[in-house]
Design an enzyme around this catalytic site. Structure first.
Site, PDB file in Angstrom:
ATOM      1  N   HIS A 153       0.848  -1.200   0.000  1.00 47.07           N
ATOM      2  CA  HIS A 153       0.000   0.000   0.000  1.00 47.07           C
ATOM      3  C   HIS A 153       0.883   1.249   0.000  1.00 47.07           C
ATOM      4  CE1 HIS A 153      -3.145  -2.842   1.287  1.00 47.07           C
ATOM      5  NE2 HIS A 153      -3.996  -1.950   0.808  1.00 47.07           N
ATOM      6  N   LYS A 157      -0.380   4.765   4.696  1.00 43.24           N
ATOM      7  CA  LYS A 157      -1.256   3.829   5.402  1.00 43.24           C
ATOM      8  C   LYS A 157      -0.754   3.614   6.824  1.00 43.24           C
ATOM      9  CE  LYS A 157      -3.590  -0.629   4.875  1.00 43.24           C
ATOM     10  NZ  LYS A 157      -4.900  -0.034   5.175  1.00 43.24           N
TER      11      LYS A 157
END
Length: 266
Positions: A153, A157
């Site tokens: 990600h 995040k």
């Protein structure tokens, strides 16, 4: 349903809420009739961009909400509780991607599913729903193969492993008659020793603007099976939530899953 679906959006000013608003302008089969934001939000009382009604404004509660068929909720546990109250009062269906729910609210949702249709998911990508099903079948068919889940990600995040990676691991664990808590290995460093038989390993990548990538690797002797899903656009999740809202409207009361939706005859 021949008329447009009457939709309310809870968490309208959040990242997912904004993605949903962008899509709703081009969907003639949905009428956005109410959009809820947190009290004191800069959006509170402001016009909703591209709303089907043309004059719709953001609200901070459900007090003046018109009749609704479905609520889509991407908010907070506290806001979800209010949305659930409204759904129960109107007999409306609820689609929710809100996480971090405590045991008390989980119990309320389970009880509410006896009266209304509820569909909840940590990830509304239809591709991830299919990936989960495939992994469940593969993990059961290859019970002795090692399983590793790798997720990537963007660098902003906050949590790791991702909720989707953990959900994939949980599905595989159930397929192998165990639990994620018993099987998961989320950290490896130093002299770890040999791999524990039956464990489910997790590896995490963070960087750049990666929307979301998940790969489940089932590793045997001399061969390896990889199941991968890559999301390249955040509207993927918004489209899945809208699809779920269309599908859930008019369904019988119950706790529905994305797996039910993708398995249903078209």
């Amino acid at each position: 349903m021949t008329r447009p679906l009457r939709l309310a959006l809870s968490g309208a000013s959040g990242r997912m809420g904004r993605a949903l608003l962008d899509l709703l302008g081009g969907d003639e089969h949905i009428e956005l009739v109410h959009a809820v934001v947190a009290p004191g939000s800069v959006h509170d009382g402001q016009p909703v961009p591209g709303s089907a009604a043309g004059f719709l404004r953001y609200a901070h509660d459900w007090l003046h909400a018109p009749p609704i068929d479905v609520v889509i909720d991407f908010s907070s546990p506290a806001a979800l509780a209010h949305a659930l109250d409204h759904c129960l009062a109107q007999g409306a269906a609820l689609v929710s991607g809100t996480t971090g729910i405590d045991a008390a609210l989980e119990a309320r949702l389970a009880d509410a599913a006896r009266r209304i249709a509820i569909l909840r998911a940590a990830n509304f990508s239809l591709g991830v729903a299919v990936l989960t099903r495939l992994l469940r079948e593969a993990a059961a068919a290859l019970p002795d193969w090692d399983l590793e889940i790798v997720e990537a990600h963007h660098g902003r995040k906050q949590d790791a492993p991702s909720g989707t990676a953990l959900a994939l691991g949980r599905a595989a664990a159930v397929a192998r008659d165990t639990t994620l808590e018993a099987a998961a290995v989320c950290s490896r460093e130093g002299r770890t020793g040999e791999r524990n038989e039956g464990s489910i390993g997790f590896a995490v990548v963070r960087g750049g603007d990666i929307v979301g990538e998940h790969t489940a690797m089932l590793i045997g002797q001399g061969e390896r099976l990889e199941l991968t899903h890559r999301a390249t656009d955040r509207t993927t999740f918004a489209r899945g939530a809208l699809h779920a809202a269309h599908w859930l409207a008019g369904r019988a009361a119950g706790s529905w899953q994305l797996d039910d939706m993708i398995a249903a005859p078209r």
